[in-house]
Design an enzyme around this catalytic site. Sequence first.
Site, PDB file in Angstrom:
ATOM      1  N   ASP A 179       0.814  -1.219   0.000  1.00 45.66           N
ATOM      2  CA  ASP A 179       0.000   0.000   0.000  1.00 45.66           C
ATOM      3  C   ASP A 179       0.845   1.266   0.000  1.00 45.66           C
ATOM      4  OD1 ASP A 179      -2.329  -1.601   0.115  1.00 45.66           O
ATOM      5  OD2 ASP A 179      -2.108  -1.765   2.288  1.00 45.66           O
ATOM      6  N   ARG A 180       2.081   1.139  -0.486  1.00 46.40           N
ATOM      7  CA  ARG A 180       3.022   2.263  -0.582  1.00 46.40           C
ATOM      8  C   ARG A 180       3.349   2.860   0.794  1.00 46.40           C
ATOM      9  NH1 ARG A 180       4.601   2.848  -5.239  1.00 46.40           N
ATOM     10  NH2 ARG A 180       5.568   4.878  -4.911  1.00 46.40           N
ATOM     11  N   LEU A 181       3.176   2.071   1.838  1.00 41.99           N
ATOM     12  CA  LEU A 181       3.539   2.509   3.192  1.00 41.99           C
ATOM     13  C   LEU A 181       4.980   2.060   3.474  1.00 41.99           C
ATOM     14  CD1 LEU A 181       0.196   1.736   5.045  1.00 41.99           C
ATOM     15  CD2 LEU A 181       1.021   3.933   4.152  1.00 41.99           C
TER      16      LEU A 181
END
Length: 196
Positions: free
Chosen positions: A174-176
Amino acid sequence: MTSDSLPTDPFRLFDEWMREAEDGEPHDPNAMALATTGPSGPSVRMVLLKDVSEGGFVFYTNAESRKGEELKAGSKAALLFYWKSLRRQIRIEGPVTRVSEAESDAYFDSRPRASQIGAWASLQSRPLTERQELERRVDLIEREYEDAAVPRPPHWFGWRVTPRHFEFWIDRRDRLHERYTFDAAEEGWRRGMLYP
């Protein structure tokens, strides 16, 4: 990884990641993007890391090339290692200095003969009318040193980027992503984290 589990020395973490890249990255795990700036603006290209010594990252190039001219004129550079298969990258920023003549000679002597010839034959970054022109230059240099060792060209030597800043990046869902920084400080290295 957590900020508490980070080593206090970024070179140690770099060594761990480089060993994993050497085991898992199929092509040139030591490839790094080198960013410089000059009169026409910023420029970036891939070079190969050849040594990590004396607190810096060493690579070699023709000093008459665009990057060589920018390195001579500037005082800082940035490096980027990106290992897609490991989903990691390392950014490094710091001052750049020439390595000693002895270091440049030793590395040049370790190169394959064809690469030594190429260092003399290539007028790196200058316009080339046709490929045969380069091939003729290679033939001339091969004949010149046919029965002799190839000396290091005076315009070919190494550079060392001495890090003042590291960023270690880990790809997450989640692009975290995880981003850990090390900044040079009087007492050693100041560790930190950044939002993705």
